[in-house]
Design a protein around this motif. Sequence first.
Motif, PDB file in Angstrom:
ATOM      1  N   ARG A  35      40.301  49.548  32.795  1.00 50.88           N
ATOM      2  CA  ARG A  35      40.074  50.988  33.845  1.00 50.88           C
ATOM      3  C   ARG A  35      38.951  50.747  35.323  1.00 50.88           C
ATOM      4  O   ARG A  35      38.306  51.315  35.366  1.00 50.88           O
ATOM      5  CB  ARG A  35      38.728  51.290  32.669  1.00 50.88           C
ATOM      6  N   LYS A  36      39.067  49.029  35.510  1.00 57.85           N
ATOM      7  CA  LYS A  36      37.908  48.697  36.461  1.00 57.85           C
ATOM      8  C   LYS A  36      38.437  48.676  37.376  1.00 57.85           C
ATOM      9  O   LYS A  36      40.494  49.098  37.399  1.00 57.85           O
ATOM     10  CB  LYS A  36      37.390  47.748  36.674  1.00 57.85           C
ATOM     11  N   VAL A  37      38.034  48.918  38.339  1.00 57.16           N
ATOM     12  CA  VAL A  37      38.569  48.315  39.661  1.00 57.16           C
ATOM     13  C   VAL A  37      38.771  47.037  39.534  1.00 57.16           C
ATOM     14  O   VAL A  37      38.471  46.325  39.583  1.00 57.16           O
ATOM     15  CB  VAL A  37      37.795  47.864  41.687  1.00 57.16           C
ATOM     16  N   PRO A  38      40.531  47.025  40.056  1.00 52.14           N
ATOM     17  CA  PRO A  38      40.791  45.369  40.124  1.00 52.14           C
ATOM     18  C   PRO A  38      41.084  43.930  40.569  1.00 52.14           C
ATOM     19  O   PRO A  38      39.949  44.594  41.571  1.00 52.14           O
ATOM     20  CB  PRO A  38      43.076  45.706  40.845  1.00 52.14           C
ATOM     21  N   GLY A  39      40.434  43.177  39.770  1.00 51.61           N
ATOM     22  CA  GLY A  39      39.983  42.342  40.915  1.00 51.61           C
ATOM     23  C   GLY A  39      38.233  42.169  40.285  1.00 51.61           C
ATOM     24  O   GLY A  39      37.367  41.284  40.396  1.00 51.61           O
ATOM     25  N   THR A  40      37.341  43.216  39.616  1.00 53.06           N
ATOM     26  CA  THR A  40      36.467  43.267  39.071  1.00 53.06           C
ATOM     27  C   THR A  40      36.011  42.214  38.848  1.00 53.06           C
ATOM     28  O   THR A  40      35.369  40.820  38.502  1.00 53.06           O
ATOM     29  CB  THR A  40      35.211  44.636  38.838  1.00 53.06           C
ATOM     30  N   GLY A  41      36.178  41.998  36.906  1.00 55.96           N
ATOM     31  CA  GLY A  41      36.014  41.130  36.360  1.00 55.96           C
ATOM     32  C   GLY A  41      35.002  40.623  35.850  1.00 55.96           C
ATOM     33  O   GLY A  41      34.558  39.606  35.042  1.00 55.96           O
ATOM     34  N   ILE A  42      33.977  41.457  35.991  1.00 54.46           N
ATOM     35  CA  ILE A  42      32.906  41.580  35.360  1.00 54.46           C
ATOM     36  C   ILE A  42      32.610  42.721  34.648  1.00 54.46           C
ATOM     37  O   ILE A  42      32.966  44.038  35.170  1.00 54.46           O
ATOM     38  CB  ILE A  42      31.262  41.281  36.445  1.00 54.46           C
ATOM     39  N   PHE A  43      31.487  42.260  33.493  1.00 52.26           N
ATOM     40  CA  PHE A  43      31.347  43.428  32.831  1.00 52.26           C
ATOM     41  C   PHE A  43      29.901  43.996  32.049  1.00 52.26           C
ATOM     42  O   PHE A  43      29.149  43.134  31.978  1.00 52.26           O
ATOM     43  CB  PHE A  43      32.053  43.482  31.052  1.00 52.26           C
ATOM     44  N   GLU A  44      29.836  45.436  31.902  1.00 52.74           N
ATOM     45  CA  GLU A  44      28.283  45.109  31.983  1.00 52.74           C
ATOM     46  C   GLU A  44      27.745  45.460  30.558  1.00 52.74           C
ATOM     47  O   GLU A  44      29.020  45.350  29.754  1.00 52.74           O
ATOM     48  CB  GLU A  44      28.381  46.938  32.465  1.00 52.74           C
ATOM     49  N   PRO A  45      26.405  45.469  30.255  1.00 53.25           N
ATOM     50  CA  PRO A  45      26.583  45.616  29.248  1.00 53.25           C
ATOM     51  C   PRO A  45      26.458  46.615  27.877  1.00 53.25           C
ATOM     52  O   PRO A  45      26.942  46.325  27.212  1.00 53.25           O
ATOM     53  CB  PRO A  45      24.840  45.409  29.102  1.00 53.25           C
ATOM     54  N   GLU A  46      26.960  47.679  28.884  1.00 53.46           N
ATOM     55  CA  GLU A  46      27.219  49.013  27.701  1.00 53.46           C
ATOM     56  C   GLU A  46      28.315  48.559  27.098  1.00 53.46           C
ATOM     57  O   GLU A  46      29.196  48.918  26.276  1.00 53.46           O
ATOM     58  CB  GLU A  46      27.314  50.168  28.471  1.00 53.46           C
ATOM     59  N   GLU A  47      29.481  48.062  28.515  1.00 57.27           N
ATOM     60  CA  GLU A  47      30.733  47.677  27.793  1.00 57.27           C
ATOM     61  C   GLU A  47      31.100  46.684  26.489  1.00 57.27           C
ATOM     62  O   GLU A  47      32.067  47.229  25.811  1.00 57.27           O
ATOM     63  CB  GLU A  47      31.457  47.422  29.262  1.00 57.27           C
ATOM     64  N   THR A  48      30.191  45.676  26.387  1.00 55.75           N
ATOM     65  CA  THR A  48      30.795  44.903  25.756  1.00 55.75           C
ATOM     66  C   THR A  48      29.975  45.022  24.187  1.00 55.75           C
ATOM     67  O   THR A  48      30.171  44.549  23.164  1.00 55.75           O
ATOM     68  CB  THR A  48      30.014  43.926  26.653  1.00 55.75           C
ATOM     69  N   ALA A 160      31.798  37.004  28.452  1.00 60.47           N
ATOM     70  CA  ALA A 160      33.209  38.561  28.967  1.00 60.47           C
ATOM     71  C   ALA A 160      33.382  37.762  30.210  1.00 60.47           C
ATOM     72  O   ALA A 160      34.802  37.665  30.258  1.00 60.47           O
ATOM     73  CB  ALA A 160      32.842  39.538  28.358  1.00 60.47           C
ATOM     74  N   ALA A 161      32.600  37.393  31.217  1.00 62.94           N
ATOM     75  CA  ALA A 161      32.897  37.080  32.430  1.00 62.94           C
ATOM     76  C   ALA A 161      33.445  35.607  32.618  1.00 62.94           C
ATOM     77  O   ALA A 161      34.172  35.369  33.411  1.00 62.94           O
ATOM     78  CB  ALA A 161      32.175  37.549  33.454  1.00 62.94           C
ATOM     79  N   THR A 193      36.260  21.687  32.422  1.00 62.78           N
ATOM     80  CA  THR A 193      37.345  22.108  33.371  1.00 62.78           C
ATOM     81  C   THR A 193      36.751  24.158  33.457  1.00 62.78           C
ATOM     82  O   THR A 193      37.047  24.181  32.441  1.00 62.78           O
ATOM     83  CB  THR A 193      38.631  21.817  33.519  1.00 62.78           C
ATOM     84  N   VAL A 194      37.074  24.621  34.643  1.00 63.03           N
ATOM     85  CA  VAL A 194      37.108  25.598  34.838  1.00 63.03           C
ATOM     86  C   VAL A 194      38.434  25.935  35.593  1.00 63.03           C
ATOM     87  O   VAL A 194      37.983  25.292  36.972  1.00 63.03           O
ATOM     88  CB  VAL A 194      35.749  26.039  35.265  1.00 63.03           C
ATOM     89  N   LYS A 195      39.062  26.688  34.946  1.00 62.40           N
ATOM     90  CA  LYS A 195      40.027  27.345  36.207  1.00 62.40           C
ATOM     91  C   LYS A 195      40.339  28.473  36.463  1.00 62.40           C
ATOM     92  O   LYS A 195      39.825  29.703  35.713  1.00 62.40           O
ATOM     93  CB  LYS A 195      41.792  26.291  35.701  1.00 62.40           C
ATOM     94  N   LEU A 196      40.280  29.472  37.389  1.00 64.12           N
ATOM     95  CA  LEU A 196      40.785  30.390  37.632  1.00 64.12           C
ATOM     96  C   LEU A 196      41.939  30.474  37.235  1.00 64.12           C
ATOM     97  O   LEU A 196      42.914  30.100  37.504  1.00 64.12           O
ATOM     98  CB  LEU A 196      40.594  30.572  39.190  1.00 64.12           C
ATOM     99  N   LYS A 197      41.448  32.051  36.210  1.00 65.88           N
ATOM    100  CA  LYS A 197      43.342  32.592  36.165  1.00 65.88           C
ATOM    101  C   LYS A 197      43.388  33.597  36.750  1.00 65.88           C
ATOM    102  O   LYS A 197      42.318  34.699  37.222  1.00 65.88           O
ATOM    103  CB  LYS A 197      42.523  33.620  34.783  1.00 65.88           C
ATOM    104  N   LYS A 198      44.716  33.538  36.978  1.00 67.88           N
ATOM    105  CA  LYS A 198      45.372  35.049  37.992  1.00 67.88           C
ATOM    106  C   LYS A 198      45.632  35.747  36.835  1.00 67.88           C
ATOM    107  O   LYS A 198      45.913  36.459  35.667  1.00 67.88           O
ATOM    108  CB  LYS A 198      46.315  34.405  38.432  1.00 67.88           C
ATOM    109  N   ARG A 199      45.133  37.358  37.229  1.00 67.72           N
ATOM    110  CA  ARG A 199      45.052  38.908  36.719  1.00 67.72           C
ATOM    111  C   ARG A 199      45.220  39.550  38.065  1.00 67.72           C
ATOM    112  O   ARG A 199      45.686  39.658  38.903  1.00 67.72           O
ATOM    113  CB  ARG A 199      44.014  38.868  35.873  1.00 67.72           C
ATOM    114  N   GLU A 200      46.229  40.423  36.794  1.00 72.93           N
ATOM    115  CA  GLU A 200      46.966  42.059  37.675  1.00 72.93           C
ATOM    116  C   GLU A 200      45.640  42.696  37.532  1.00 72.93           C
ATOM    117  O   GLU A 200      45.732  43.525  38.378  1.00 72.93           O
ATOM    118  CB  GLU A 200      48.776  42.103  37.617  1.00 72.93           C
ATOM    119  N   ILE A 201      44.734  42.616  36.679  1.00 74.02           N
ATOM    120  CA  ILE A 201      43.951  43.342  36.667  1.00 74.02           C
ATOM    121  C   ILE A 201      42.447  42.802  36.738  1.00 74.02           C
ATOM    122  O   ILE A 201      42.625  41.930  36.465  1.00 74.02           O
ATOM    123  CB  ILE A 201      43.931  44.875  34.721  1.00 74.02           C
TER     124      ILE A 201
END
Length: 201
Positions: A35-48, A160-161, A193-201
């Motif tokens: 439901r978010k703008v694609p690529g946002t990837g950050i979650f608000e406290p209300e959402e979690t 979550a983020a 080790t932290v690897k960026l995950k490619k996502r479409e949403i």
Amino acid sequence: MFTRKDTMPWAFYNLAQNPRTVSIIRNELSPIASRKVPGTGIFEPEETKSLVYLRAALYETLRLYPPAPTERKTVVADDTMPSGHEVRAGDIVLVSVHSIGIMEGMWGKDCLDYNPDRWLSEDGDKLQHVPSHKFMAFNSGPRICPGKEIAIMQMKTVVAAVMWNFDVEVVEGQSIQPKLSCSLQMKNGLRVTVKLKKREI
Ligand code: HEM
């Protein structure tokens, strides 16, 4: 009073070794992310807030690695404990919160395993009630931590983020052990080790 920073390395340590848990958490996050703008990837406290498995995953880390591993109580008046032990006014009682969290009699044969499922109700979509005198990471009784929900909310938002956007792997060959202190920190920290995950949403 105790900090989320003591818990986060243990939480990421547990998550990195439990891909099934990460996958369930990502499934919980997926409808929110869509439901978010694609690529946002950050979650608000209300959402979690309503995410059950994410909370169960954090409770499980706090059960195994409570930031305050020992509670110290001073006896106000002579009394007999439910166990039959007699105590006198002024005595100091030390409660090992860490031991309570890993007692087989309380948590079952898999008490040493990281298993967030144990927090779920039978139908699996709610958390079951666990009394605070059993899960003592936030203390129990009148002096229970008033910051519990704030702490959980902040940790949920961070986990979550990170888990939505990255694959986290524990670097091999490190010595993971608790530090002997009044708070249960990781002695040598945690290298990942932290690897960026490619996502479409
Ligand atoms: C993972 C995070 C946290 C854990 C595990 C935790 C745990 C605890 C524990 C075990 C106590 C009781 C200490 C004692 O009296 O022996 C406590 C007390 C307290 N906590 Fe937390 N805490 C956390 C985060 C927070 C946060 C974020 C806040 C504030 C926003 C907070 C505010 C307090 C306060 C004010 C007390 C004292 C309560 C009193 O003396 O009656 N805590 N906490």
